[in-house]
Design a protein around this motif. Structure first.
Motif, PDB file in Angstrom:
ATOM      1  N   UNK A 273       0.844  -1.199   0.000  1.00 29.38           N
ATOM      2  CA  UNK A 273       0.000   0.000   0.000  1.00 29.38           C
ATOM      3  C   UNK A 273       0.876   1.245   0.000  1.00 29.38           C
ATOM      4  N   UNK A 274       0.282   2.350  -0.408  1.00 33.47           N
ATOM      5  CA  UNK A 274       0.853   3.679  -0.244  1.00 33.47           C
ATOM      6  C   UNK A 274       0.083   4.414   0.839  1.00 33.47           C
ATOM      7  N   UNK A 275       0.779   5.253   1.596  1.00 36.96           N
ATOM      8  CA  UNK A 275       0.138   6.265   2.431  1.00 36.96           C
ATOM      9  C   UNK A 275       0.657   7.617   1.988  1.00 36.96           C
ATOM     10  N   UNK A 276      -0.124   8.658   2.231  1.00 41.46           N
ATOM     11  CA  UNK A 276       0.232  10.007   1.784  1.00 41.46           C
ATOM     12  C   UNK A 276       0.808  10.839   2.922  1.00 41.46           C
ATOM     13  N   UNK A 277       1.243  10.177   4.004  1.00 47.87           N
ATOM     14  CA  UNK A 277       1.714  10.900   5.193  1.00 47.87           C
ATOM     15  C   UNK A 277       2.656   9.997   5.975  1.00 47.87           C
ATOM     16  N   UNK A 278       3.270  10.547   7.012  1.00 45.71           N
ATOM     17  CA  UNK A 278       4.122   9.758   7.886  1.00 45.71           C
ATOM     18  C   UNK A 278       3.301   8.641   8.533  1.00 45.71           C
ATOM     19  N   UNK A 279       3.825   7.426   8.507  1.00 47.84           N
ATOM     20  CA  UNK A 279       3.159   6.311   9.163  1.00 47.84           C
ATOM     21  C   UNK A 279       3.336   6.386  10.668  1.00 47.84           C
ATOM     22  N   UNK A 280       2.396   5.818  11.367  1.00 41.51           N
ATOM     23  CA  UNK A 280       2.401   5.831  12.829  1.00 41.51           C
ATOM     24  C   UNK A 280       2.224   4.384  13.284  1.00 41.51           C
ATOM     25  N   UNK A 281       3.191   3.742  13.971  1.00 37.03           N
ATOM     26  CA  UNK A 281       4.217   4.355  14.829  1.00 37.03           C
ATOM     27  C   UNK A 281       5.641   4.395  14.266  1.00 37.03           C
ATOM     28  N   UNK A 282       5.835   4.159  12.965  1.00 31.83           N
ATOM     29  CA  UNK A 282       7.203   4.198  12.457  1.00 31.83           C
ATOM     30  C   UNK A 282       7.832   5.588  12.598  1.00 31.83           C
ATOM     31  N   UNK A 283       7.014   6.635  12.448  1.00 31.95           N
ATOM     32  CA  UNK A 283       7.540   7.997  12.567  1.00 31.95           C
ATOM     33  C   UNK A 283       8.249   8.209  13.899  1.00 31.95           C
ATOM     34  N   UNK A 284       7.695   7.630  14.957  1.00 29.13           N
ATOM     35  CA  UNK A 284       8.257   7.834  16.287  1.00 29.13           C
ATOM     36  C   UNK A 284       9.708   7.348  16.371  1.00 29.13           C
ATOM     37  N   UNK A 285      10.000   6.205  15.735  1.00 29.21           N
ATOM     38  CA  UNK A 285      11.373   5.689  15.802  1.00 29.21           C
ATOM     39  C   UNK A 285      12.279   6.364  14.770  1.00 29.21           C
ATOM     40  N   UNK A 286      11.757   6.657  13.598  1.00 31.66           N
ATOM     41  CA  UNK A 286      12.584   7.290  12.565  1.00 31.66           C
ATOM     42  C   UNK A 286      13.046   8.674  12.996  1.00 31.66           C
ATOM     43  N   UNK A 287      12.132   9.469  13.559  1.00 35.18           N
ATOM     44  CA  UNK A 287      12.520  10.817  13.965  1.00 35.18           C
ATOM     45  C   UNK A 287      13.440  10.793  15.171  1.00 35.18           C
ATOM     46  N   UNK A 288      13.343   9.758  15.995  1.00 29.19           N
ATOM     47  CA  UNK A 288      14.270   9.632  17.122  1.00 29.19           C
ATOM     48  C   UNK A 288      15.709   9.516  16.623  1.00 29.19           C
ATOM     49  N   UNK A 289      15.920   8.826  15.501  1.00 28.83           N
ATOM     50  CA  UNK A 289      17.275   8.589  14.987  1.00 28.83           C
ATOM     51  C   UNK A 289      17.733   9.669  13.998  1.00 28.83           C
ATOM     52  N   UNK A 290      16.793  10.505  13.520  1.00 25.52           N
ATOM     53  CA  UNK A 290      17.145  11.489  12.492  1.00 25.52           C
ATOM     54  C   UNK A 290      18.068  12.562  13.059  1.00 25.52           C
TER      55      UNK A 290
END
Length: 404
Positions: A273-290
């Protein structure tokens, strides 16, 4: 830079937290937000689905950048209205957001772009659904064609359950089942150019061992030490760039983040699938490491000037979702939450909370996202679960096998 974030969940708390850490951001606002976000941003009570209200607020605040978190405001045309007012916005137009708003539209785009994905049929009658299910066989994959907050998909060996879900939707997409581990890859896009974030993996089923119903996501981790080293390059080459080119060809360039949900099949990565926005809860871990400051990245996308390649800190991040009693079928709300204090290696992001009589109470199904970080996956996982163990919420539940 004055930034306004639209939304009220764990994803938006993660976005606000990263933006607050960015020295470029001098003024941070969120609408409508939640009690956790209130500690780091000014909150505003506007309807996130109302383009005029969001645009009015952005204008009043003299926002330099508007970041739209959830999918529903994007499909409602909020980004279009803000752009029309001359304010840069991170988030695709209403038309481009149909890559998530309509599974049929997404499949049409993938077919035109030659993107590898599951074979599928769009069905509007019980007879069509029966024929499609018979063609593909079990496990049956039945997707609500419209938005369903991450819970519109049924994957089952039970034909009756598959038919029942199809009957409950106005229109469904029935697909062949894609076997293999699932991976999430986010691509930041400025309409023409795209750069990838690290791959992550989330856990959709409600209970340990991938049992129970689908949810909006019960946890996630990044990076993925087991993923092929060339996975990101392959997905950008075979999926993201062809998709962006097809959307430009259709006159609906995509500015924002394209979420690509993948199955790593025996025949290579295929799009679930595609989503048109940041996925949740993946955003929480990705932004922690960014490591790259977030505001500049999002502004480059919003203004069609993406040149920065995101850099991630070494180590690992794991998030565990604490859900309310009865989630996902019938979540109980209004219970008091305790133990939210962060530790040296973990912190809490609010996902479904509200304030009542000076206390924080549950107000949604997925209540908290607890993020742990460390030099490796095991230490990050331990940090997250240690903090989860300190949280008090009557009747709550969480998976104990995230990133195991």
């Amino acid at each position: 830079m004055r930034v306004l974030v639209i939304g009220s969940g764990g994803r938006e708390h993660a976005l606000c937290r990263s933006l607050k850490l960015d020295p470029q951001v001098t003024d941070l606002h969120c609408a409508p937000g939640n009690p956790g976000i209130a500690e780091i941003a000014g909150l505003h009570d506007v309807d996130p689905l109302n383009p005029a209200q969001v645009t009015g607020l952005a204008t009043e605040l003299e926002a330099d950048l508007v970041v739209v978190g959830p999918e529903a405001p994007l499909v409602a045309g909020v980004a279009d209205a803000v752009r029309a007012a001359g304010i840069p916005v991170f988030g695709p137009s209403k038309e481009a957001a149909q890559v998530e708003g309509s599974k049929t539209f997404a499949k049409d785009v993938m077919a035109a772009a030659g993107v590898p994905t599951a074979r599928a049929h769009t069905c509007t009658t019980p007879e069509e659904a029966e024929r499609a299910l018979a063609e593909f066989g079990a496990p049956y994959v039945v997707k609500d064609d419209g938005l369903a907050a991450g819970k519109g998909v049924v994957v089952t060996d039970d034909l009756g359950a598959a038919l029942a879900h199809a009957a409950s939707c106005r229109q469904v997409v029935i697909e062949e089942f894609l076997d293999g581990p699932e991976v999430s890859l986010f691509a930041l896009c400025d309409g023409v150019t795209a750069v990838a974030l690290q791959p992550a993996q989330d856990f959709k089923r409600a209970f340990d061992g991938d049992e129970g119903p689908n949810t909006g996501g019960m946890g996630a981790y990044t990076p993925l030490p087991w993923a092929p080293t060339d996975l990101t390059d392959q997905v950008m080459r075979e999926v993201v760039h062809p998709t962006l080119e097809e959307l430009v060809r259709r006159g609906t360039p995509f500015q924002g983040v394209l979420y690509v949900g993948l199955a790593l099949t025996s025949k290579g990565p295929k799009v679930i699938e595609f989503n048109a926005r940041f996925g949740d809860p993946e955003t929480e871990v990705l932004l922690d490491r960014l490591q790259t400051p977030l505001a500049g990245l999002l502004m480059e996308c919003a203004t069609g000037a993406l040149t920065t390649t995101p850099v991630f800190r070494p180590g690992s991040a794991v998030t565990v979702i604490v859900a309310s009693e009865g989630y996902p079928e019938s979540p109980v709300k209004g219970d008091v939450i305790s133990g939210l204090q962060e530790t040296d290696h973990a912190y809490v992001l609010h996902a479904g909370t509200s304030a009542a009589d000076g206390q924080i109470v549950s107000s949604g199904g997925r209540v908290l996202a607890v993020v742990g970080h460390g030099p490796d996956q095991q230490s990050a996982r331990q940090a997250a679960y240690d903090l989860v163990g300190r949280i008090g919420l009557r009747g709550s539940h969480y998976r104990k096998d995230i990133a195991q």
